[in-house]
Scaffold this active site. Structure first.
Site, PDB file in Angstrom:
ATOM      1  N   SER A  11     -27.338  22.743  33.994  1.00 40.63           N
ATOM      2  CA  SER A  11     -26.456  21.804  34.675  1.00 40.63           C
ATOM      3  C   SER A  11     -25.230  22.556  35.174  1.00 40.63           C
ATOM      4  O   SER A  11     -25.355  23.526  35.915  1.00 40.63           O
ATOM      5  CB  SER A  11     -26.099  20.654  33.720  1.00 40.63           C
ATOM      6  OG  SER A  11     -25.343  19.670  34.379  1.00 40.63           O
ATOM      7  N   HIS A  38     -29.219  20.078  37.565  1.00 38.29           N
ATOM      8  CA  HIS A  38     -28.545  18.854  37.996  1.00 38.29           C
ATOM      9  C   HIS A  38     -27.830  19.121  39.320  1.00 38.29           C
ATOM     10  O   HIS A  38     -27.053  20.053  39.429  1.00 38.29           O
ATOM     11  CB  HIS A  38     -27.533  18.392  36.948  1.00 38.29           C
ATOM     12  CG  HIS A  38     -28.173  17.876  35.707  1.00 38.29           C
ATOM     13  ND1 HIS A  38     -27.505  17.782  34.518  1.00 38.29           N
ATOM     14  CD2 HIS A  38     -29.417  17.427  35.448  1.00 38.29           C
ATOM     15  CE1 HIS A  38     -28.309  17.278  33.596  1.00 38.29           C
ATOM     16  NE2 HIS A  38     -29.478  17.074  34.133  1.00 38.29           N
ATOM     17  N   ASP A 131     -28.229  16.497  28.097  1.00 40.73           N
ATOM     18  CA  ASP A 131     -29.579  16.422  28.653  1.00 40.73           C
ATOM     19  C   ASP A 131     -30.335  17.677  28.215  1.00 40.73           C
ATOM     20  O   ASP A 131     -29.794  18.781  28.215  1.00 40.73           O
ATOM     21  CB  ASP A 131     -29.520  16.324  30.183  1.00 40.73           C
ATOM     22  CG  ASP A 131     -30.844  15.907  30.799  1.00 40.73           C
ATOM     23  OD1 ASP A 131     -31.738  15.450  30.070  1.00 40.73           O
ATOM     24  OD2 ASP A 131     -30.974  16.028  32.030  1.00 40.73           O
TER      25      ASP A 131
END
Length: 190
Positions: A11, A38, A131
């Site tokens: 991310s 992401h 995540d």
């Protein structure tokens, strides 16, 4: 162990991290890599072209029903969850966001764990949320190899710390250490 796929979740700070990993992979590296980074919903994929210029392996966005091929790096398209089916093809969905993200690392990791079982390598890199935590746990439960970036070396330490708090990974290291480790694993299978 003959590993058949590598899944990577990343991310915040991911572009720099992936650049290091991709640049380190030799042209003969055969284990496919499947990545959730992401991104904003409107990302145009231009960054994939830039990465291709610095990598000896082909880097591309994953397509619906595409068969996963050796020596290729696949990136989840923006605003789609990327899943791996039992027949080792991709499936794209626009289901609800998971951990505020679509694509979600957990969604990829959990589907990959079911498809590849103990022939999967799961990697959690830099990121600013949790995540990937459930997914890396599922990979470990299925007998896969788990790798986490050392939080001290991560641009954003939250995601690797969350993963380390959930499992005891097989390997923790810097980006260079991880790249070197993957190359050694791939060489053992030849």
């Amino acid at each position: 162990m003959q590993y058949e796929a590598i899944v990577i979740g990343v991310s915040s700070g991911g572009m720099n991290a992936l650049k290091i990993i991709f640049a380190a992979m030799p042209a003969h590296f055969s284990i496919p890599m499947i990545i959730v980074q992401h991104l904003g919903d409107q990302s145009d994929g231009q960054w994939i072209t830039l990465f291709n210029d610095k990598s000896q392996l082909e880097i591309k966005e994953a397509d619906e029903k595409e068969k996963i091929e050796k020596g290729t790096i696949y990136i989840a398209p923006p605003n789609y969850h990327l899943l791996i089916e039992k027949d080792k093809t991709f499936s794209l969905t626009i289901d609800e966001r998971v951990n505020y993200a679509r694509p979600s690392i957990d969604v990829l990791f959990e589907s990959a764990a079911e498809a590849y079982r103990n022939k999967l390598i799961g990697i959690v890199l830099t990121g600013a949320n949790n995540d990937g935590t459930k997914g890396i746990k599922r990979i470990q439960e299925c007998g896969g190899l788990t790798i986490i970036q050392d939080p001290i070396t991560a641009e954003s330490a939250y995601m690797p710390k969350a993963a380390i708090a959930t499992i005891e990974p097989n390997f923790i290291g810097s980006l260079d250490d991880i790249a070197e480790f993957l190359i050694k694993i791939e060489q053992q299978k030849r």
